[in-house]
Design an enzyme around this catalytic site. Structure first.
Site, short mmCIF file in Angstrom:
data_model
loop_
_atom_site.label_atom_id
_atom_site.label_comp_id
_atom_site.label_asym_id
_atom_site.label_seq_id
_atom_site.Cartn_x
_atom_site.Cartn_y
_atom_site.Cartn_z
N HIS B 232 0.82 -1.20 0.00
CA HIS B 232 0.00 0.00 0.00
C HIS B 232 0.86 1.26 0.00
O HIS B 232 0.53 2.24 -0.67
CB HIS B 232 -0.97 0.04 1.18
CG HIS B 232 -1.99 1.13 0.98
ND1 HIS B 232 -3.02 1.04 0.08
CD2 HIS B 232 -2.08 2.38 1.49
CE1 HIS B 232 -3.71 2.15 0.06
NE2 HIS B 232 -3.16 2.99 0.90
N TYR B 236 1.60 5.39 -2.47
CA TYR B 236 1.96 6.78 -2.20
C TYR B 236 3.31 7.12 -2.81
O TYR B 236 3.59 8.28 -3.08
CB TYR B 236 1.92 7.05 -0.69
CG TYR B 236 0.54 6.81 -0.15
CD1 TYR B 236 -0.49 7.65 -0.52
CD2 TYR B 236 0.24 5.71 0.63
CE1 TYR B 236 -1.78 7.41 -0.11
CE2 TYR B 236 -1.04 5.47 1.06
CZ TYR B 236 -2.05 6.32 0.68
OH TYR B 236 -3.33 6.07 1.08
N HIS B 383 -10.77 1.03 -9.14
CA HIS B 383 -10.25 2.02 -8.19
C HIS B 383 -8.81 2.40 -8.53
O HIS B 383 -8.49 3.57 -8.68
CB HIS B 383 -10.33 1.47 -6.77
CG HIS B 383 -9.51 2.24 -5.80
ND1 HIS B 383 -9.87 3.49 -5.34
CD2 HIS B 383 -8.32 1.96 -5.20
CE1 HIS B 383 -8.95 3.94 -4.52
NE2 HIS B 383 -7.99 3.04 -4.41
N PHE B 384 -7.95 1.38 -8.69
CA PHE B 384 -6.55 1.77 -8.89
C PHE B 384 -6.24 2.24 -10.31
O PHE B 384 -5.19 2.82 -10.56
CB PHE B 384 -5.56 0.73 -8.36
CG PHE B 384 -5.53 -0.62 -9.04
CD1 PHE B 384 -5.13 -0.76 -10.34
CD2 PHE B 384 -5.88 -1.75 -8.32
CE1 PHE B 384 -5.08 -2.01 -10.95
CE2 PHE B 384 -5.83 -3.00 -8.91
CZ PHE B 384 -5.43 -3.14 -10.23
N HIS B 385 -7.18 2.04 -11.23
CA HIS B 385 -6.99 2.69 -12.53
C HIS B 385 -7.32 4.19 -12.43
O HIS B 385 -6.91 4.97 -13.29
CB HIS B 385 -7.83 2.02 -13.61
CG HIS B 385 -7.12 0.83 -14.22
ND1 HIS B 385 -7.13 -0.42 -13.65
CD2 HIS B 385 -6.33 0.71 -15.33
CE1 HIS B 385 -6.40 -1.25 -14.38
NE2 HIS B 385 -5.90 -0.59 -15.39
N ARG B 446 -11.72 -10.06 -10.16
CA ARG B 446 -10.51 -9.56 -10.80
C ARG B 446 -9.59 -10.76 -11.05
O ARG B 446 -9.91 -11.88 -10.68
CB ARG B 446 -9.82 -8.52 -9.91
CG ARG B 446 -9.30 -9.09 -8.60
CD ARG B 446 -8.77 -8.03 -7.67
NE ARG B 446 -7.52 -7.46 -8.13
CZ ARG B 446 -6.65 -6.81 -7.34
NH1 ARG B 446 -6.91 -6.67 -6.05
NH2 ARG B 446 -5.53 -6.30 -7.81
N ARG B 447 -8.45 -10.53 -11.70
CA ARG B 447 -7.43 -11.56 -11.96
C ARG B 447 -8.04 -12.82 -12.55
O ARG B 447 -7.73 -13.93 -12.14
CB ARG B 447 -6.71 -11.93 -10.66
CG ARG B 447 -6.02 -10.81 -9.92
CD ARG B 447 -5.32 -11.38 -8.70
NE ARG B 447 -4.62 -10.38 -7.95
CZ ARG B 447 -4.90 -10.07 -6.68
NH1 ARG B 447 -5.90 -10.68 -6.05
NH2 ARG B 447 -4.21 -9.16 -6.04
#
Lengths: 66, 583
Positions: B232, B236, B383-385, B446-447
């Site tokens: 995680h 950042y 979300h992470f896209h 996912r995956r």
């Protein structure tokens, strides 16, 4: 024009997520909206935005974002 | 800032070459990674399957590793090298050392890439379809782990390079505050070293020896936990250079100044101390970790919203200041005065806007109870896209339109095409991530190479699965087109002729400068110490429990080697003694 051409283009692009999400919202409010109806409504919203942007500013201000 | 005017290339030609090379490396990774991305979109939606579904996971691994590690981190080291050099107004201490860390990173990427692509070469016993989340029980070829280890060591040495520059500058300027861009690079380096130590232990102590056959087994939960200890915080690490650009470039490009240098320092200090003790929120569904530890991780994660909200306030206030300097007025009328024609500004502004949406879906991920609804679904990918795939990637692409002339002495080939490129990215990501989030809500995993199941239909809340898949295909295609447009502008710019009259190198001045910031904010030792302490508080008990229950090399039984037993025994005796004295 009330906004610059680039500003108008960006505003249209920002409307895309609003149109996409609006469909989800109205369906959850009980209004079943098809894909075609969403596209038509989106085109109307963008058309209204373009008309607003093309109209002269009533206070005579010029866009200065270019 | 440099007293000598001119581009970065004029001021620091040798450093400009380093930054340029790092950027070009990141662009190569971007192209290959994006190609893997469109292939995945077409495969998952069953439009075009050019590889066997078993090999889909190799494509997925390559896509993720190249984009979230190589593209983002090569760009990051370029940005931070520019930031430190420009703000300290001095070159790097030893360029041979600089090229050495770049070489390690490049070699690492190459080794990891070879290990993944080896799966497609018949007769070659090589595979690394372990995804970006490369913990056990999936096992990769040793080259993969070795490559990642070299890459990470390269980034540590890069961080040390920036520290060396600062230490040298500090000797000459003992009473000066750390310039803001350097402060940002240094605080980011500190939490990166702290957080990536976890994955380094995982790779060097467990996964690599396991892959080489030196040890027979590993504790899967331990490797997962060590991965997420880093997994995680790395988010950042990608995000901080984007923040640096929003704080130091966006106000300048808007025509104004940064609203508050002290607030920017507070934000980076908060990221330094809070980024790492949050990783367990990726493991809410792991049965081997007690709920209490997960709750602590959730609270830590929610605290991380604070620096993001401070950033939203500071950056928007700076943009408004810039717009008003350009003649903008009114409650919202100032928005019209912003330089929307400039792809650097528009790309960064849209990236920030999408990051706000990502913050909302991130809160869902972080909430312990509601996370269960979306865990391991396509929601998380959506979300992470929005975070790394837009807030970071779009900011980097937009920033390239400012940096490329600074690094090459050549004007951008077509700013209009650049504007179209950032807009296409925004629209493409709107379609793709919206569909991914919605599919996740109905349980699409996912995956998964083939998320179609016979005799089972997903209960779609709005529209149909076909519509949702079409949305992903349109979005993914637009994103790939946007990538090609970006690379076209880059290549055409690079092969163009040098020009005169390019803007000078520099970054935004401030409305409230470092003189308004408490001195304690620059005490990096203090913040690094607090960060380490928080990590110990958040992780020592969960790790001890995992090792005690599963064994350091798993599975089950007493922890081994024996020193862990001894340490635990001594700890218990000490605790009992202290307890007895107090009683």
């Amino acid at each position: 024009m009330r906004v610059s051409r680039a500003g108008l283009l960006v505003a249209i692009v920002i409307m895309v997520p609003i149109i996409v999400e609006l469909r989800t919202v109205v369906v959850h409010l009980g209004f079943d909206v098809s894909l075609a109806e969403t596209a038509l409504f989106g085109a109307m919203m963008i058309g209204a935005l373009v008309l607003w942007a093309m109209a002269p500013d009533i206070r005579g201000r010029e866009p200065n974002g270019e | 800032m440099s007293t000598e005017s001119g581009t970065f290339l004029d001021q620091f030609p040798a450093e400009a070459k380093v930054v340029r090379t790092a950027f070009y490396s990141s662009f190569v990774a971007l192209f290959v990674g994006a190609l893997m991305g469109i292939l995945q979109v077409l495969h998952r939606t069953d439009v075009l399957r050019i590889v066997d579904s078993a090999d889909y996971y190799s494509l997925l691994t390559l896509h993720a590793v190249l984009l979230v590690l190589s593209f983002s981190v090569f760009f990051l080291v370029g940005i931070f090298t520019w930031a430190v050099t420009t703000s300290l107004d001095r070159g790097l201490q030893d360029l041979r050392y600089t090229w050495a860390w770049y070489g390690l990173m490049a070699l690492g990427t190459l080794l990891a890439g070879i290990a993944v692509l080896g799966a497609f070469i018949p007769g070659l016993d090589m595979s690394a379809a372990v995804l970006y989340t490369f913990y056990a029980p999936l096992q990769a070829h040793p080259f993969y782990y070795l490559g990642l280890a070299l890459f990470i060591v390269g980034t540590w040495l890069a961080g040390l390079d920036w520290f060396r520059s600062w230490w040298a500058w500090k000797k000459d300027n003992p009473d000066e505050r750390i310039p803001l861009p350097t402060f940002m690079a240094l605080t980011t380096t500190l939490f990166w070293i702290l957080s990536s130590a976890g994955v380094a232990v995982s790779v060097l102590a467990f996964l690599l020896p396991w892959s080489l056959g030196i040890i027979d087994q590993v504790n899967a939960l331990l490797t997962r936990t060590l991965f997420w200890y880093f997994g995680h915080a790395v988010v950042y690490f990608w995000l901080m250079p984007a923040y640096l650009l929003w704080y130091t470039m966006l106000p300048k490009i808007s025509g104004g100044k940064l609203f508050s240098d002290p607030l920017a320092r507070v934000v980076f200090v908060l990221f330094l101390i809070l980024s790492t003790p949050t990783g367990i929120h990726h493991q809410y569904l792991d049965p081997g970790i007690a709920e209490g530890f997960k709750f602590i991780a959730m609270v830590n994660t929610m605290f991380l919203l604070l620096p993001s909200l401070l950033t939203a306030f500071t950056v928007v206030a700076s943009m408004e200041h810039g717009a008003r300097q350009r003649g903008g007025s009114g409650l919202f009328g100032w928005l019209r005065a912003l330089p929307w024609r400039d792809p650097v500004f528009t790309g960064m502004a849209l990236a920030g806007l999408m990051f706000a949406a990502a913050g909302f879906s991130g809160m869902i991920n972080a909430g312990m109870n509601i996370n269960y609804l979306v865990h391991n679904t396509w929601w998380v990918v959506g979300h992470f896209h929005l975070t790394v795939g837009t807030a970071v990637a779009l900011t980097f692409m937009a920033a390239t339109y400012w940096f490329l002339p600074q690094l090459t002495g050549k004007a951008i080939w077509s700013k209009s095409l650049g504007l179209v490129q950032v807009l296409v990215w925004f629209v493409g990501m709107t379609f793709m991530s919206n569909s991914m989030h919605r599919q996740g809500l109905i349980g699409v995993p996912r995956r998964t190479a083939e998320p179609q199941y016979s005799g089972f239909d997903y209960e779609v809340a709005v529209g149909s699965m076909a519509e949702l898949n079409m949305q992903v295909i349109i979005g993914g295609t637009l994103l790939f087109i946007s990538t090609l447009l970006f690379l076209t502008v880059v290549v055409m710019t690079v092969i163009g002729d040098k020009v005169d009259g390019l803007p000078d190198n520099g970054y935004a001045d401030t409305l409230s400068g470092p003189e308004d910031a408490p001195l304690v904010l620059d005490n990096l030792k203090l913040w690094a110490g607090i960060a380490a302490l928080l990590v110990i508080l958040a992780y020592s008990l969960p790790l001890a429990a995992i090792i005690t229950r599963g064994g350091i090399l798993g599975p089950g039984g007493s922890p081994s080697p024996q020193f862990v037993d001894t340490l635990l025994f001594v700890g218990r005796v000490a605790a009992d003694t202290v307890g007895g004295v107090i009683a």
